[in-house]
Motif scaffolding. Structure first.
Motif, PDB file in Angstrom:
ATOM      1  N   GLY A  51       0.801  -1.217   0.000  1.00  0.00           N
ATOM      2  CA  GLY A  51       0.000   0.000   0.000  1.00  0.00           C
ATOM      3  C   GLY A  51       0.838   1.273   0.000  1.00  0.00           C
ATOM      4  O   GLY A  51       0.343   2.349  -0.356  1.00  0.00           O
ATOM      5  N   GLU A  52       2.107   1.149   0.408  1.00  0.00           N
ATOM      6  CA  GLU A  52       2.985   2.310   0.385  1.00  0.00           C
ATOM      7  C   GLU A  52       3.492   2.539  -1.036  1.00  0.00           C
ATOM      8  O   GLU A  52       3.462   1.653  -1.878  1.00  0.00           O
ATOM      9  N   ASP A  53       3.981   3.750  -1.262  1.00  0.00           N
ATOM     10  CA  ASP A  53       4.546   4.071  -2.568  1.00  0.00           C
ATOM     11  C   ASP A  53       6.026   3.693  -2.613  1.00  0.00           C
ATOM     12  O   ASP A  53       6.678   3.531  -1.568  1.00  0.00           O
ATOM     13  N   PHE A  54       6.550   3.618  -3.822  1.00  0.00           N
ATOM     14  CA  PHE A  54       7.949   3.233  -4.034  1.00  0.00           C
ATOM     15  C   PHE A  54       8.511   4.026  -5.213  1.00  0.00           C
ATOM     16  O   PHE A  54       7.822   4.228  -6.214  1.00  0.00           O
ATOM     17  N   THR A  55       9.749   4.487  -5.062  1.00  0.00           N
ATOM     18  CA  THR A  55      10.409   5.197  -6.161  1.00  0.00           C
ATOM     19  C   THR A  55      11.852   4.739  -6.272  1.00  0.00           C
ATOM     20  O   THR A  55      12.552   4.603  -5.259  1.00  0.00           O
ATOM     21  N   THR A  56      12.306   4.525  -7.478  1.00  0.00           N
ATOM     22  CA  THR A  56      13.708   4.236  -7.748  1.00  0.00           C
ATOM     23  C   THR A  56      14.222   5.275  -8.743  1.00  0.00           C
ATOM     24  O   THR A  56      13.488   5.698  -9.644  1.00  0.00           O
ATOM     25  N   TYR A  57      15.484   5.675  -8.556  1.00  0.00           N
ATOM     26  CA  TYR A  57      16.063   6.756  -9.342  1.00  0.00           C
ATOM     27  C   TYR A  57      17.284   6.264 -10.114  1.00  0.00           C
ATOM     28  O   TYR A  57      18.068   5.446  -9.618  1.00  0.00           O
ATOM     29  N   CYS A  58      17.440   6.821 -11.272  1.00  0.00           N
ATOM     30  CA  CYS A  58      18.503   6.396 -12.173  1.00  0.00           C
ATOM     31  C   CYS A  58      19.225   7.647 -12.680  1.00  0.00           C
ATOM     32  O   CYS A  58      18.572   8.600 -13.127  1.00  0.00           O
ATOM     33  N   ASN A  59      20.562   7.642 -12.603  1.00  0.00           N
ATOM     34  CA  ASN A  59      21.342   8.793 -13.065  1.00  0.00           C
ATOM     35  C   ASN A  59      22.497   8.336 -13.938  1.00  0.00           C
ATOM     36  O   ASN A  59      23.196   7.376 -13.606  1.00  0.00           O
ATOM     37  N   SER A  60      22.686   9.059 -15.025  1.00  0.00           N
ATOM     38  CA  SER A  60      23.767   8.739 -15.941  1.00  0.00           C
ATOM     39  C   SER A  60      24.814   9.850 -15.934  1.00  0.00           C
ATOM     40  O   SER A  60      24.489  11.020 -15.743  1.00  0.00           O
ATOM     41  N   SER A  61      26.057   9.461 -16.169  1.00  0.00           N
ATOM     42  CA  SER A  61      27.126  10.442 -16.246  1.00  0.00           C
ATOM     43  C   SER A  61      27.146  11.155 -17.600  1.00  0.00           C
ATOM     44  O   SER A  61      27.799  12.177 -17.775  1.00  0.00           O
ATOM     45  N   THR A  62      26.429  10.590 -18.571  1.00  0.00           N
ATOM     46  CA  THR A  62      26.386  11.181 -19.903  1.00  0.00           C
ATOM     47  C   THR A  62      24.940  11.243 -20.392  1.00  0.00           C
ATOM     48  O   THR A  62      24.065  10.567 -19.857  1.00  0.00           O
ATOM     49  N   THR A  63      24.720  12.054 -21.388  1.00  0.00           N
ATOM     50  CA  THR A  63      23.385  12.168 -21.976  1.00  0.00           C
ATOM     51  C   THR A  63      23.008  10.854 -22.667  1.00  0.00           C
ATOM     52  O   THR A  63      23.830  10.257 -23.359  1.00  0.00           O
ATOM     53  N   LEU A  64      21.785  10.461 -22.453  1.00  0.00           N
ATOM     54  CA  LEU A  64      21.322   9.194 -23.009  1.00  0.00           C
ATOM     55  C   LEU A  64      20.415   9.408 -24.213  1.00  0.00           C
ATOM     56  O   LEU A  64      19.695  10.397 -24.290  1.00  0.00           O
ATOM     57  N   SER A  65      20.458   8.498 -25.154  1.00  0.00           N
ATOM     58  CA  SER A  65      19.543   8.552 -26.302  1.00  0.00           C
ATOM     59  C   SER A  65      18.138   8.147 -25.866  1.00  0.00           C
ATOM     60  O   SER A  65      17.154   8.720 -26.314  1.00  0.00           O
ATOM     61  N   ASN A  66      18.072   7.138 -25.052  1.00  0.00           N
ATOM     62  CA  ASN A  66      16.798   6.763 -24.464  1.00  0.00           C
ATOM     63  C   ASN A  66      17.054   6.002 -23.186  1.00  0.00           C
ATOM     64  O   ASN A  66      18.209   5.708 -22.853  1.00  0.00           O
ATOM     65  N   ILE A  67      16.001   5.728 -22.466  1.00  0.00           N
ATOM     66  CA  ILE A  67      16.149   4.927 -21.258  1.00  0.00           C
ATOM     67  C   ILE A  67      15.029   3.897 -21.226  1.00  0.00           C
ATOM     68  O   ILE A  67      13.895   4.183 -21.634  1.00  0.00           O
ATOM     69  N   GLN A  68      15.385   2.719 -20.828  1.00  0.00           N
ATOM     70  CA  GLN A  68      14.417   1.641 -20.725  1.00  0.00           C
ATOM     71  C   GLN A  68      14.346   1.179 -19.271  1.00  0.00           C
ATOM     72  O   GLN A  68      15.304   1.331 -18.507  1.00  0.00           O
ATOM     73  N   TRP A  69      13.219   0.602 -18.913  1.00  0.00           N
ATOM     74  CA  TRP A  69      13.048   0.025 -17.574  1.00  0.00           C
ATOM     75  C   TRP A  69      12.647  -1.434 -17.715  1.00  0.00           C
ATOM     76  O   TRP A  69      11.826  -1.792 -18.580  1.00  0.00           O
ATOM     77  N   TYR A  70      13.250  -2.239 -16.855  1.00  0.00           N
ATOM     78  CA  TYR A  70      12.988  -3.670 -16.844  1.00  0.00           C
ATOM     79  C   TYR A  70      12.665  -4.117 -15.425  1.00  0.00           C
ATOM     80  O   TYR A  70      13.132  -3.519 -14.448  1.00  0.00           O
ATOM     81  N   LYS A  71      11.903  -5.222 -15.338  1.00  0.00           N
ATOM     82  CA  LYS A  71      11.609  -5.817 -14.047  1.00  0.00           C
ATOM     83  C   LYS A  71      12.065  -7.265 -14.077  1.00  0.00           C
ATOM     84  O   LYS A  71      11.797  -7.985 -15.045  1.00  0.00           O
ATOM     85  N   GLN A  72      12.769  -7.656 -13.024  1.00  0.00           N
ATOM     86  CA  GLN A  72      13.223  -9.038 -12.906  1.00  0.00           C
ATOM     87  C   GLN A  72      12.638  -9.627 -11.631  1.00  0.00           C
ATOM     88  O   GLN A  72      12.987  -9.214 -10.528  1.00  0.00           O
ATOM     89  N   ARG A  73      11.752 -10.577 -11.794  1.00  0.00           N
ATOM     90  CA  ARG A  73      11.195 -11.257 -10.625  1.00  0.00           C
ATOM     91  C   ARG A  73      12.261 -12.186 -10.046  1.00  0.00           C
ATOM     92  O   ARG A  73      13.163 -12.615 -10.774  1.00  0.00           O
ATOM     93  N   PRO A  74      12.154 -12.517  -8.765  1.00  0.00           N
ATOM     94  CA  PRO A  74      13.131 -13.433  -8.163  1.00  0.00           C
ATOM     95  C   PRO A  74      13.226 -14.730  -8.951  1.00  0.00           C
ATOM     96  O   PRO A  74      12.211 -15.381  -9.234  1.00  0.00           O
ATOM     97  N   GLY A  75      14.441 -15.096  -9.337  1.00  0.00           N
ATOM     98  CA  GLY A  75      14.654 -16.318 -10.099  1.00  0.00           C
ATOM     99  C   GLY A  75      14.306 -16.211 -11.568  1.00  0.00           C
ATOM    100  O   GLY A  75      14.382 -17.205 -12.296  1.00  0.00           O
ATOM    101  N   GLY A  76      13.932 -15.027 -11.999  1.00  0.00           N
ATOM    102  CA  GLY A  76      13.512 -14.870 -13.386  1.00  0.00           C
ATOM    103  C   GLY A  76      14.503 -14.064 -14.213  1.00  0.00           C
ATOM    104  O   GLY A  76      15.633 -13.813 -13.798  1.00  0.00           O
ATOM    105  N   HIS A  77      14.048 -13.685 -15.388  1.00  0.00           N
ATOM    106  CA  HIS A  77      14.887 -12.893 -16.270  1.00  0.00           C
ATOM    107  C   HIS A  77      14.276 -11.511 -16.426  1.00  0.00           C
ATOM    108  O   HIS A  77      13.086 -11.321 -16.168  1.00  0.00           O
TER     109      HIS A  77
END
Lengths: 113, 114
Positions: free
Chosen positions: A16-42
């Motif tokens: 029920g609580e909220d969650f945030t994760t942050y991502c920072n790059s040292s250089t400018t990115l063309s795009n950014i993708q997000w992935y989720k990996q479940r335990p034991g998964g890909h």
């Protein structure tokens, strides 16, 4: 070399609580993708952001790409136990004829029912 | 099921040995990527191939090599294995060559070096 830093490394929340994760790059990115990996998964693709300042939503998930295209965030509203897993951002930098999709270290989310 | 097939799923070997990991991309995908995931580590990019040619290189050790064959399957060769090479090795594929699309990951090959 290019780095993509992701914080926090771990996050434990009550269901029920909220969650945030942050991502920072040292250089400018063309795009950014997000992935989720479940335990034991890909890793499984969630979303791709391309434009500066872009915001996309998927149900309870909100993804943002910074104005400078160097940072991004994933926010989950009202977490559920099904949200458990490790969330990775991956930044793309294109150079010459190729490109590198560099993954952050990931944020492992655990949700207590 | 992502459509990406990796074999073997598990492999146990000894230090100093050599192993080959195999990956078959999704039907129609021309790009293959290899990533290494160690305990408590993120996904370390090793190498990318596009339609048989090396396209991008990451922090791949000299003891490691890879190739993509005319039928688009790829192999990752790991030689002179060390304990620290124990990890989960993922292969991923995409349609395009410049990583502009999503990656489809296989189930991974878990390598244990004893």
């Amino acid at each position: 070399g290019q780095q993509v830093m992701q914080i926090p490394q771990y996050q434990h929340v009550q269901e029920g609580e909220d969650f945030t994760t942050y991502c920072n790059s040292s250089t400018t990115l063309s795009n950014i993708q997000w992935y989720k990996q479940r335990p034991g998964g890909h890793p499984v693709f969630l979303i791709q952001l391309v434009k500066s300042g872009e915001v996309k939503k998927q149900k309870r998930l909100t993804f943002q790409f910074g104005e400078a295209k160097k940072n991004s965030s994933l926010h989950i509203t009202a977490t559920q136990t099904t949200d458990v897993g490790t969330y990775f951002c991956a930044g793309l930098r294109i150079y010459n004829q190729g490109g590198k999709l560099i993954f952050g270290q990931g944020t492992e989310l655990s949700v207590k029912p | 099921d992502s459509g990406v097939t990796q074999t073997p799923k598990h492999l146990i070997t000894a230090t100093g040995q050599r192993v080959t990991l195999r990956c078959s991309p999704r039907s129609g995908d021309l790009s293959v990527y290899w990533y290494q995931q160690s305990l408590d580590q993120g996904l370390q990019f090793l190498i990318q191939y596009y339609n048989g040619e090396e396209r991008a290189k990451g922090n791949i050790l000299e003891r490691f090599s890879a190739q993509q064959f005319p039928d688009l399957h790829s192999e990752l060769n790991l030689s002179s294995l060390e304990l620290g090479d124990s990890a989960l090795y993922f292969c991923a594929s995409s349609e395009r060559g410049q990583n502009t699309g999503e990656l489809f990951f296989g189930e991974g090959s878990r390598l244990t070096v004893l």
